[in-house]
Scaffold this active site. Structure first.
Site, mmCIF file in Angstrom:
data_model
loop_
_atom_site.group_PDB
_atom_site.id
_atom_site.type_symbol
_atom_site.label_atom_id
_atom_site.label_comp_id
_atom_site.label_asym_id
_atom_site.label_seq_id
_atom_site.Cartn_x
_atom_site.Cartn_y
_atom_site.Cartn_z
ATOM 1 N N ARG A 1 0.823 -1.208 0.000
ATOM 2 C CA ARG A 1 0.000 0.000 0.000
ATOM 3 C C ARG A 1 0.862 1.265 0.000
ATOM 4 O O ARG A 1 2.069 1.206 0.222
ATOM 5 C CB ARG A 1 -0.907 0.009 1.250
ATOM 6 C CG ARG A 1 -0.148 0.028 2.545
ATOM 7 C CD ARG A 1 -0.997 0.399 3.730
ATOM 8 N NE ARG A 1 -0.292 0.127 4.972
ATOM 9 C CZ ARG A 1 0.713 0.847 5.454
ATOM 10 N NH1 ARG A 1 1.156 1.887 4.800
ATOM 11 N NH2 ARG A 1 1.302 0.513 6.591
ATOM 12 N N GLY B 1 1.754 5.005 1.802
ATOM 13 C CA GLY B 1 1.950 5.344 3.212
ATOM 14 C C GLY B 1 3.090 4.551 3.830
ATOM 15 O O GLY B 1 3.681 3.685 3.189
ATOM 16 N N HIS C 1 -1.965 -2.177 13.566
ATOM 17 C CA HIS C 1 -3.370 -2.591 13.592
ATOM 18 C C HIS C 1 -3.586 -3.564 14.743
ATOM 19 O O HIS C 1 -2.684 -4.334 15.097
ATOM 20 C CB HIS C 1 -3.753 -3.302 12.292
ATOM 21 C CG HIS C 1 -3.475 -2.524 11.057
ATOM 22 N ND1 HIS C 1 -4.068 -1.322 10.779
ATOM 23 C CD2 HIS C 1 -2.638 -2.766 10.013
ATOM 24 C CE1 HIS C 1 -3.620 -0.863 9.616
ATOM 25 N NE2 HIS C 1 -2.748 -1.711 9.136
ATOM 26 N N GLY D 1 -6.949 1.400 2.358
ATOM 27 C CA GLY D 1 -7.942 2.412 2.712
ATOM 28 C C GLY D 1 -7.601 3.200 3.951
ATOM 29 O O GLY D 1 -6.586 3.883 4.010
ATOM 30 N N ALA E 1 -7.666 3.363 8.448
ATOM 31 C CA ALA E 1 -7.748 2.687 9.743
ATOM 32 C C ALA E 1 -8.129 3.718 10.802
ATOM 33 O O ALA E 1 -7.556 4.812 10.833
ATOM 34 C CB ALA E 1 -6.397 2.061 10.097
ATOM 35 N N CYS F 1 3.314 6.306 10.680
ATOM 36 C CA CYS F 1 3.379 7.032 9.399
ATOM 37 C C CYS F 1 4.769 7.632 9.170
ATOM 38 O O CYS F 1 4.920 8.568 8.377
ATOM 39 C CB CYS F 1 2.326 8.125 9.306
ATOM 40 S SG CYS F 1 0.660 7.584 9.665
#
Lengths: 212, 82
Positions: free
Chosen positions: A72, A74, A79, A152, A154, A170
């Site tokens: 992805r 980023g 999580h 997407g 979170a 990040c």
């Protein structure tokens, strides 16, 4: 728009499911889809493998938090169960083809949903994500193939946010992270939270992408 | 048989505002055969990765951008012969 709630699922299994749905959407075999999920504890990297952003590998090991290298956009994030993941599989080929506009759409949808739940969430002008009193509560990282989206956003709902301190979320140093539970001082039912997010998602799709 | 016609692979305009992307991964090599819609190359902007696929069956004649290179929207990344 099909809504598919995968419940709590390993990150890799959710990714494989997304890729399967992505291929089917690219071929036009299915309509747009919103996948909901929670993940078992895992730290994920985007295409940028910024391993220097792990601050305490020992803490990750002590807490049995696995590491996964994803494709992805980023950078590094975390999580866990209690965090809501929204993975839209949206075909933008006949909609507005603009990556930044799509990320804006996701963040606006999260702000709207969190406000419905009593959280004073905001976006920042020059920083991605969704914020509450200077702390980050939602994280975006998307991918596209042939202008069909996957991955997407979170959103920290009831999850313990301590493991975010084991990384630079990040890739940003000294960033503070929060959750809905921390802001409101109580846990909320994930069933209710999911309903609010799905409602906002569908409403904002109509507003931003004229899907009605 | 391939080689008669050249097709340029360009980075599409990913967003309305002027921006660059960075090449992060090549799924194919120069002189390798590719099939229509096969993954060719991935690029990233700030929070998005974008996979460009082969527009048709063919062979990769040239790759102009390597992993880590910046690419402008509309810039040529590779060339395929069909």
């Amino acid at each position: 728009m099909e809504i598919c709630d995968k419940g709590t699922i390993e990150y890799e299994n959710a990714l494989n499911f997304q890729k399967e749905m992505l291929q089917r959407r690219v071929r036009g075999e299915i309509s747009d889809m919103l996948i909901l999920a929670e993940h078992y504890p895992v730290v994920t990297f985007g295409r940028v493998k910024d391993e220097e952003n792990i601050l305490s590998k020992a803490s990750l090991e002590d807490d049995n938090i696995s590491i996964f290298f994803s494709n992805r956009g980023g950078k590094i994030t975390y999580h866990a169960p209690g965090q809501l993941l929204l993975y839209p599989i949206i075909d933008l080929r006949k909609k507005k083809r603009d990556v930044r506009y799509y990320i804006d759409f996701l963040e606006k949808m999260a702000v709207k949903s969190l406000k419905c739940l009593g959280v004073p969430a905001k976006r920042k002008e020059n920083e991605r994500g969704v914020w509450v009193s200077g702390k980050k509560i939602a994280f975006t990282g998307i991918s596209l193939k042939n202008w069909v989206t996957f991955h997407g956003i979170a959103v920290n709902i009831n999850n313990d946010i301590t493991p975010f301190s084991y990384i630079n979320p990040c890739g940003e140093k000294n960033i503070e992270v929060t959750s809905l539970k921390e802001v409101l001082g109580e846990e909320l039912s994930m069933t209710i939270v999911k309903k609010i997010f799905v409602k906002s998602f569908l409403e904002n799709m109509e507003i931003e992408y004229n899907t009605k | 048989m391939t080689g008669d016609k050249k097709i340029e692979i360009k980075l599409p305009d990913l967003t309305a505002s002027s921006e660059k992307a960075i090449v992060t991964f090549w799924h194919a090599k120069e002189n390798s055969a590719v099939t229509k819609e096969q993954d060719l190359v991935e690029v990233v902007t700030d929070k998005a990765s974008f996979c460009i696929t082969a527009p048709c069956d063919g062979k990769i004649l040239s790759i102009f951008k390597k992993v880590g290179d910046e690419v402008d929207f509309g810039e040529k990344i590779a060339e395929i012969t069909v």
